[in-house]
Design a protein around this motif. Structure first.
Motif, PDB file in Angstrom:
ATOM      1  N   ILE A  67       0.827  -1.198   0.000  1.00 24.15           N
ATOM      2  CA  ILE A  67       0.000   0.000   0.000  1.00 24.15           C
ATOM      3  C   ILE A  67       0.864   1.251   0.000  1.00 24.15           C
ATOM      4  O   ILE A  67       0.562   2.236  -0.682  1.00 24.15           O
ATOM      5  CB  ILE A  67      -0.969  -0.053   1.199  1.00 24.15           C
ATOM      6  CG1 ILE A  67      -1.929  -1.221   0.995  1.00 24.15           C
ATOM      7  CG2 ILE A  67      -1.715   1.231   1.349  1.00 24.15           C
ATOM      8  CD1 ILE A  67      -2.969  -1.350   2.035  1.00 24.15           C
ATOM      9  N   LEU A  70       1.939   1.917  -3.358  1.00 24.55           N
ATOM     10  CA  LEU A  70       0.841   2.537  -4.103  1.00 24.55           C
ATOM     11  C   LEU A  70       0.777   4.036  -3.826  1.00 24.55           C
ATOM     12  O   LEU A  70       0.581   4.853  -4.735  1.00 24.55           O
ATOM     13  CB  LEU A  70      -0.480   1.905  -3.690  1.00 24.55           C
ATOM     14  CG  LEU A  70      -0.962   0.751  -4.542  1.00 24.55           C
ATOM     15  CD1 LEU A  70      -2.255   0.233  -3.990  1.00 24.55           C
ATOM     16  CD2 LEU A  70      -1.174   1.224  -5.953  1.00 24.55           C
ATOM     17  N   PHE A  71       0.962   4.385  -2.536  1.00 21.69           N
ATOM     18  CA  PHE A  71       0.923   5.804  -2.194  1.00 21.69           C
ATOM     19  C   PHE A  71       2.059   6.557  -2.877  1.00 21.69           C
ATOM     20  O   PHE A  71       1.853   7.657  -3.398  1.00 21.69           O
ATOM     21  CB  PHE A  71       0.998   5.988  -0.684  1.00 21.69           C
ATOM     22  CG  PHE A  71      -0.345   5.918  -0.047  1.00 21.69           C
ATOM     23  CD1 PHE A  71      -1.258   6.926  -0.268  1.00 21.69           C
ATOM     24  CD2 PHE A  71      -0.710   4.858   0.732  1.00 21.69           C
ATOM     25  CE1 PHE A  71      -2.508   6.866   0.299  1.00 21.69           C
ATOM     26  CE2 PHE A  71      -1.956   4.793   1.299  1.00 21.69           C
ATOM     27  CZ  PHE A  71      -2.852   5.794   1.078  1.00 21.69           C
ATOM     28  N   SER A  74       1.043   7.156  -6.287  1.00 18.94           N
ATOM     29  CA  SER A  74       0.075   8.236  -6.490  1.00 18.94           C
ATOM     30  C   SER A  74       0.738   9.580  -6.304  1.00 18.94           C
ATOM     31  O   SER A  74       0.401  10.534  -7.006  1.00 18.94           O
ATOM     32  CB  SER A  74      -1.130   8.091  -5.569  1.00 18.94           C
ATOM     33  OG  SER A  74      -0.840   7.334  -4.465  1.00 18.94           O
ATOM     34  N   ALA A 160     -11.059  -5.195  -8.025  1.00 19.35           N
ATOM     35  CA  ALA A 160     -10.437  -3.896  -7.760  1.00 19.35           C
ATOM     36  C   ALA A 160      -9.386  -3.592  -8.809  1.00 19.35           C
ATOM     37  O   ALA A 160      -9.285  -2.469  -9.320  1.00 19.35           O
ATOM     38  CB  ALA A 160      -9.807  -3.888  -6.377  1.00 19.35           C
ATOM     39  N   GLY A 163     -11.148  -2.837 -11.992  1.00 15.04           N
ATOM     40  CA  GLY A 163     -11.810  -1.550 -11.874  1.00 15.04           C
ATOM     41  C   GLY A 163     -10.822  -0.410 -11.963  1.00 15.04           C
ATOM     42  O   GLY A 163     -11.067   0.578 -12.654  1.00 15.04           O
ATOM     43  N   SER A 164      -9.669  -0.553 -11.289  1.00 14.02           N
ATOM     44  CA  SER A 164      -8.734   0.569 -11.340  1.00 14.02           C
ATOM     45  C   SER A 164      -8.121   0.692 -12.719  1.00 14.02           C
ATOM     46  O   SER A 164      -7.843   1.808 -13.175  1.00 14.02           O
ATOM     47  CB  SER A 164      -7.659   0.424 -10.262  1.00 14.02           C
ATOM     48  OG  SER A 164      -7.199  -0.867 -10.192  1.00 14.02           O
ATOM     49  N   ILE A 165      -7.949  -0.458 -13.405  1.00  9.93           N
ATOM     50  CA  ILE A 165      -7.473  -0.356 -14.801  1.00  9.93           C
ATOM     51  C   ILE A 165      -8.490   0.405 -15.635  1.00  9.93           C
ATOM     52  O   ILE A 165      -8.165   1.319 -16.392  1.00  9.93           O
ATOM     53  CB  ILE A 165      -7.223  -1.761 -15.385  1.00  9.93           C
ATOM     54  CG1 ILE A 165      -6.005  -2.385 -14.732  1.00  9.93           C
ATOM     55  CG2 ILE A 165      -7.020  -1.695 -16.886  1.00  9.93           C
ATOM     56  CD1 ILE A 165      -5.768  -3.793 -15.143  1.00  9.93           C
ATOM     57  N   ILE A 167     -10.724   2.539 -14.611  1.00  9.29           N
ATOM     58  CA  ILE A 167     -10.826   3.962 -14.275  1.00  9.29           C
ATOM     59  C   ILE A 167      -9.626   4.733 -14.822  1.00  9.29           C
ATOM     60  O   ILE A 167      -9.759   5.805 -15.395  1.00  9.29           O
ATOM     61  CB  ILE A 167     -10.918   4.151 -12.750  1.00  9.29           C
ATOM     62  CG1 ILE A 167     -12.218   3.584 -12.223  1.00  9.29           C
ATOM     63  CG2 ILE A 167     -10.832   5.620 -12.377  1.00  9.29           C
ATOM     64  CD1 ILE A 167     -12.300   3.584 -10.734  1.00  9.29           C
ATOM     65  N   ALA A 168      -8.433   4.134 -14.638  1.00  7.48           N
ATOM     66  CA  ALA A 168      -7.232   4.915 -14.911  1.00  7.48           C
ATOM     67  C   ALA A 168      -6.898   4.982 -16.387  1.00  7.48           C
ATOM     68  O   ALA A 168      -6.211   5.894 -16.823  1.00  7.48           O
ATOM     69  CB  ALA A 168      -6.053   4.323 -14.155  1.00  7.48           C
TER      70      ALA A 168
ATOM     71  N   ALA B  76      -6.909   1.446  -1.798  1.00  4.98           N
ATOM     72  CA  ALA B  76      -5.784   2.311  -2.176  1.00  4.98           C
ATOM     73  C   ALA B  76      -5.569   2.273  -3.682  1.00  4.98           C
ATOM     74  O   ALA B  76      -5.306   3.310  -4.308  1.00  4.98           O
ATOM     75  CB  ALA B  76      -4.526   1.889  -1.446  1.00  4.98           C
ATOM     76  N   ALA B  77      -5.728   1.058  -4.272  1.00 11.38           N
ATOM     77  CA  ALA B  77      -5.514   0.944  -5.722  1.00 11.38           C
ATOM     78  C   ALA B  77      -6.544   1.761  -6.474  1.00 11.38           C
ATOM     79  O   ALA B  77      -6.211   2.531  -7.390  1.00 11.38           O
ATOM     80  CB  ALA B  77      -5.583  -0.519  -6.142  1.00 11.38           C
ATOM     81  N   ILE B  78      -7.818   1.618  -6.068  1.00 14.71           N
ATOM     82  CA  ILE B  78      -8.871   2.361  -6.774  1.00 14.71           C
ATOM     83  C   ILE B  78      -8.718   3.850  -6.525  1.00 14.71           C
ATOM     84  O   ILE B  78      -8.919   4.684  -7.423  1.00 14.71           O
ATOM     85  CB  ILE B  78     -10.249   1.836  -6.349  1.00 14.71           C
ATOM     86  CG1 ILE B  78     -10.396   0.433  -6.917  1.00 14.71           C
ATOM     87  CG2 ILE B  78     -11.357   2.717  -6.852  1.00 14.71           C
ATOM     88  CD1 ILE B  78     -11.743  -0.140  -6.825  1.00 14.71           C
ATOM     89  N   LEU B  80      -5.952   5.444  -6.051  1.00 24.89           N
ATOM     90  CA  LEU B  80      -4.884   5.914  -6.942  1.00 24.89           C
ATOM     91  C   LEU B  80      -5.421   6.142  -8.349  1.00 24.89           C
ATOM     92  O   LEU B  80      -5.144   7.180  -8.976  1.00 24.89           O
ATOM     93  CB  LEU B  80      -3.754   4.889  -6.967  1.00 24.89           C
ATOM     94  CG  LEU B  80      -2.731   5.061  -8.079  1.00 24.89           C
ATOM     95  CD1 LEU B  80      -1.993   6.358  -7.911  1.00 24.89           C
ATOM     96  CD2 LEU B  80      -1.745   3.905  -8.083  1.00 24.89           C
ATOM     97  N   ALA B  81      -6.234   5.170  -8.830  1.00 25.16           N
ATOM     98  CA  ALA B  81      -6.786   5.300 -10.185  1.00 25.16           C
ATOM     99  C   ALA B  81      -7.640   6.555 -10.285  1.00 25.16           C
ATOM    100  O   ALA B  81      -7.546   7.319 -11.260  1.00 25.16           O
ATOM    101  CB  ALA B  81      -7.599   4.066 -10.533  1.00 25.16           C
ATOM    102  N   ILE B  82      -8.462   6.787  -9.247  1.00 18.71           N
ATOM    103  CA  ILE B  82      -9.337   7.969  -9.292  1.00 18.71           C
ATOM    104  C   ILE B  82      -8.491   9.243  -9.265  1.00 18.71           C
ATOM    105  O   ILE B  82      -8.751  10.199 -10.008  1.00 18.71           O
ATOM    106  CB  ILE B  82     -10.325   7.929  -8.119  1.00 18.71           C
ATOM    107  CG1 ILE B  82     -11.312   6.784  -8.327  1.00 18.71           C
ATOM    108  CG2 ILE B  82     -11.079   9.238  -7.997  1.00 18.71           C
ATOM    109  CD1 ILE B  82     -12.226   6.569  -7.168  1.00 18.71           C
TER     110      ILE B  82
END
Lengths: 174, 104, 702
Positions: A67, A70-71, A74, A160, A163-165, A167-168, B76-78, B80-82
């Motif tokens: 995590i 990931l931060f 971001s 997840a 979904g994040s793929i 969204i991003a 956290a992954a979602i 980040l995507a947002i």
């Protein structure tokens, strides 16, 4: 021995809270992520004190590793503008600090009221029970009574990920 | 375990309050997510502590803790995507400047 | 016994040691300040200028260690396999290195170790032999690549992981290495990760595999819940404890894993995209590892479907799971075969052909022919590895992937042509070649089984045999015999055979295919012997001359049609493509993978959008229209009417005061709607404080 453990626990609590506060008050977001990592380590050691080595390990690997990475991503991908500390004291800030303090106060009072009276002495605790290996108990529970947990987690993380793929990704990349 | 349960309760409520304080004061979305992680950790400490101090020996709380950690990873992954999407559209992720929901 | 376990351990550990040695060598090489050399992806034509002698020497050292470790593994595998020759005593050896700590409280533990029985020895022999040959091939094929050492380290790791999967003794161990196989295939497919297509293909393979992996995980956890063991040796006896429904669910979930890993319909499209990796990767991925892992796993856990010591008695619960699996296999075989017919890239043709042939193995497993499946696995592994190695050599010679840019290569690259011809003949199932005998075994299993609709499955299999013969003829003819188009004549003229390491493995494989072809002739009883060591409790099926004869005729017909379409009457093809419907089916439907990717995307996307749509309409219709419009608006209208009445009766000043108060509060509350997250959060936290205070009072004064 007991006072030593207690002393260590107090050190860990102070460390964790200090780092958590640092995560919110540093000037750079990158530093905040580093403080978060240290906070998570502190929490992980609290888990160790609670006797669950497995949760400790997962906390270090998933939280402390995945995590936080990931931060960092971001922060890297969204630019890292510096945090402007409010130089002049604003009325708003006092309200916010007051709310946080009140929250801490009421929450602690409530917790200690409700759970302090149970007299959970050392002898009753499952953790002290030397004959039982708790990690094995956890593994057995995960493989038998809770055997749906791992597949559900798998599906959750897979969705997840998808979904994040979704969204991003930019529309033209699809 | 000779450390009393109260220590963990105080740790978790303090961590929770710090997290809430972070959520209400921060303006950078990444920092808000960091504060949310603190809140989640506070809840997790409670789960693990109550499971460990449970005289019956039921460790469901630990499994919940594992579940929560995994969900936090997904969150956290979602998140980040947002953020990336927001950053792409607005050029910043300062929630103080994102007020399209404001009453006009 | 002890020596055999030692041999088994050597087989497993040797590739890992090779991977470690290669990594250390690379670390030493690069930490001494050597620059990164070599070209990027697959530009095999210009590599001579780019690499120094120093780098070439480094490459030689790396590949030597990589090959040596596999050679050690292969030699110990052969020594181990000698004990399992026909006539020898064959027994099941289990060596447990350790346990996944489940010793407590009467819960049996899950062993981690080595299971040596005929099935694993058979599979291990296939894996090591092909891995050895493909490693030798890669030594020259990867020459001059910037990631040479990375390639060999990952490749050795892949081989070791696959071997451990083959020899694993419990479901949990198998699953761990199953995931590691997925990981290393991800690394290898995305080997040239700087190419977007390769990165995409690796991601796709990983995600598609994950879908299957989750169902597999759920399946064996469920099995553990009911039987309390995951040990392959103990499990068969405990299957009685399960009810029919439980067996059915477990069986279907485990097949889900196979559909992901072994690229069955509908999750098969990743395998064609996986062609973005280097050719040796495709060769090993398609021949013996990765996609065969699923088939091997079903063969390993066949006791879930059939009662332990009693031949062909299906568990009542597993029957429909088997039927579904056989049908999926038949559909996959047909669809992928058709797709191989319209594909133009040589490696993709072979990829779809692999999918199609694995469909055959799925048919065999679904109709109860474990022996037939393993038989076809052997012959397919050999000729498919051969075909991929030669295809790589062809690409190496002409620097293009498209078969229509080749042609007439027969005389130019004879050392590639002859092995490839042998491989394609075996793939087509030309009577007398290895593919013919194994395919015949599969078709026979389908023909004689008791699965519902088994005859339809048999006909689909026979149709696929026809298509297989057709596309084999097609690519062999187009690549090697057809007169090349004028614009491509130049690079075809320049084509030449590769060096020693590039040609020798395919020649060896060609000889192996020929040996197999002879060995598989029913006179030598290879299938009976295989049957005897793999499932001695089942009586082998005698050769059925109707099935064998008809499939021979079908294959010859396929080759004949292929020759007609591509050699004697090419204009027939043009007139076929002039038919609109045919053209649409071939170019828009089949060549676009039956739109499976779009459908999968829709399946992943649509439910979410559907739920979101419902929520939106709830929001719009119920909350907005009903609650706000109807109740609040109409209610306030009513109130307004009442107040109108009151207004008529009461003094204006009071009324004015009332609206002024409301206006004041409205203005104050309006300030809350700032649209700022922080403000909302502050209000939220303040409310939480109020609530907690209230609860505190409740607790304190109860």
């Amino acid at each position: 021995m007991g006072w030593f453990l207690e002393f260590n626990m107090i050190v860990i609590i102070i460390f964790t809270l200090f780092m958590a506060f640092g995560a919110l008050r540093t000037d750079k977001v990158m530093k905040a992520a580093a403080y978060l990592l240290l906070t998570l380590w502190g929490v992980a050691f609290a888990y160790l004190f609670l006797g669950s080595e497995y949760v400790f390990a997962i906390q270090l690997i998933v939280y402390g590793g995945g995590i936080v990475v990931l931060f960092l991503f971001s922060v890297l991908l969204t630019g890292q503008e510096e945090f402007q500390m409010d130089k002049e004291f604003v009325w708003n800030n006092l309200v916010q600090i007051l709310i946080a303090l009140l929250l801490f106060f009421t929450l602690t009072v409530l917790m200690l009221d409700v759970f302090g009276g149970y007299e959970l002495t050392g002898n009753e605790l499952v953790v002290l029970n030397e004959t039982q290996d708790l990690t094995q108990t956890l593994a057995t529970a995960l493989f038998t009574n809770y055997n749906y947990v791992l597949p559900i987690l798998g599906i959750l993380l897979l969705s997840a990920m998808l979904g994040s793929i979704k969204i991003a990704i930019r529309e033209e990349e699809l | 375990m000779v450390v009393p349960l109260e220590y963990f309760l105080i740790l978790s409520s303090a961590l929770f309050s710090i997290g809430v304080f972070g959520v209400i004061t921060q303006r950078n979305a990444v920092r808000i997510l960091i504060a949310v992680e603190l809140i989640i950790n506070a809840a997790n400490i409670n789960f693990v502590a109550f499971a460990s101090y449970n005289p019956v020996g039921d460790i469901s709380g630990w499994i919940f803790a594992l579940f929560i950690i995994a969900v936090a990873a997904g969150e956290a992954a979602i998140g980040l995507a947002i953020f990336i999407n927001v950053f792409r559209n607005y050029g910043e992720i300062d929630v103080g400047h994102l007020f399209t929901l404001r009453e006009v | 016994m002890a020596s055999e376990i030692l041999l088994g351990k050597t087989v497993l550990i040797s590739p890992f040691i090779g991977a470690v040695i290669v990594s250390i060598l690379a670390f030493l090489h690069y930490s001494r300040g050597n620059k990164h050399e070599g070209h990027d992806s697959g530009k095999h034509d210009t590599h001579e200028e780019h690499t120094s002698i120093h780098y070439t020497r480094f490459e030689n050292v790396v590949s030597t260690f990589g090959i040596l470790s596999i050679l050690v593994s292969w030699l110990s595998m052969v020594l181990l396999a000698i004990n399992y020759l026909p006539g020898e005593e064959h027994e099941t050896l289990q060596s447990q290195f350790g346990f996944f700590g489940f010793k407590e409280g009467g819960t049996p533990d899950i062993p981690f170790g080595l299971l040596i029985d005929p099935l694993s020895v058979y599979m291990g022999l296939i894996v090591t032999t092909l891995a050895l040959l493909i490693h030798i091939y890669a030594r020259e094929y990867m020459h001059g690549d910037a990631g040479y050492s990375r390639f060999f380290a990952t490749f050795n790791f892949f081989t070791g992981v696959m071997l451990t999967l083959v020899f694993s003794t419990s479901f949990l161990e198998l699953f761990i290495f199953w995931e590691l196989v997925g990981l290393s295939s991800y690394l290898l497919i995305g080997f040239w990760f700087y190419k977007p297509a390769a990165a995409h293909a690796a991601k796709k393979a990983f995600l598609y595999n994950k879908i299957g992996d989750i169902t597999l995980l759920a399946g064996f956890l469920m099995l553990y819940r009911y039987t309390r063991t995951l040990d392959f040796v103990e499990l068969p006896a405990k299957m009685e404890a399960l009810t029919d429904q439980q067996i059915a669910i477990v069986a279907v979930l485990i097949f889900g894993g196979v559909i992901g890993k072994s690229a069955q319909f509908p999750l098969y499209t990743w395998l064609a995209d996986a062609m973005e990796g280097p050719t040796p990767v495709s060769a090993i991925l398609h021949s013996s590892t990765m996609v065969k892992a699923g088939i091997y796993m079903v063969a390993r856990v066949f006791f879930i479907y059939y009662e332990a010591h009693d031949g062909h008695n299906v568990f009542a619960g597993a029957e429909w799971a088997l039927t579904v699996f056989a049908w999926i296999g038949a559909i996959t075989a047909l669809l992928a075969g058709l797709q191989a017919l319209v594909e133009n890239e040589i490696k993709r043709i072979l990829a779809y052909s692999t999918v199609s042939q694995i469909g055959y193995m799925a048919i065999a497993l679904g109709t109860g022919g474990k022996t037939a499946a393993m038989f076809h696995l052997l012959s397919h592994a050999t000729f498919k590895a051969l075909l991929f190695l030669t295809a790589g050599a062809v690409i190496h010679a002409v620097h293009t992937n498209n078969i229509w840019e080749m042609g007439g290569l027969r005389k130019k690259i004879p050392k590639t042509f002859w092995p490839m011809l042998i491989g394609a003949t075996a793939l087509a199932g030309f009577p007398g070649f290895s593919g013919f005998w194994s395919k015949d075994a599969v078709l026979l299993a389908a023909y004689e089984s008791k699965v519902p609709g088994h005859l339809v499955i048999y006909y689909l299999g026979a149709l696929t045999a026809f298509i297989t013969a057709l596309y084999s003829t097609r690519f062999i003819y187009v690549v090697f015999f057809r007169t090349p188009d004028p614009e491509h004549k130049e690079h075809v003229e320049k084509a030449h055979d590769g060096g020693f390491f590039l040609t020798t493995p395919s020649i060896i494989l060609g000889v192996l295919v020929l040996i197999e072809s002879i060995l598989f002739i029913p006179v030598f009883n290879f299938e009976h012997w295989l049957n005897e060591i793999l499932e001695p409790e089942v009586k082998p099926e005698a050769i059925n001359y109707v099935v064998a004869g008809s499939s021979a005729i079908i294959v010859l017909l396929g080759i004949f049609v292929g020759l007609v379409l591509y050699h004697w009457k090419p204009e027939l093809r043009t007139s076929l493509y002039n038919i609109d419907a045919f053209n649409w089916i071939a170019n828009e439907f089949i060549a676009k993978r039956y739109r499976i990717d779009q459908v999968l995307y829709w399946i992943a996307n649509a439910p979410v959008m559907w739920v979101a749509g419902i929520l939106q309409s709830i929001d719009l219709k119920i909350i907005d229209r009903t609650i706000i419009d109807t109740w609040i608006v109409k209610g306030s209208l009513q109130l307004a009417k009442i107040s109108d009445v009151f207004d008529q009766g009461f003094i204006d000043g009071i009324v004015n005061g009332v609206w002024q108060i409301f206006l004041y509060f409205g203005r104050q509350f309006r300030k809350l709607q700032t649209g700022l997250v922080s403000n909302y959060a502050t209000i939220f936290a303040a409310t939480l404080v109020l609530f907690l205070t209230y609860v505190n009072f409740l607790v304190l004064f109860k």
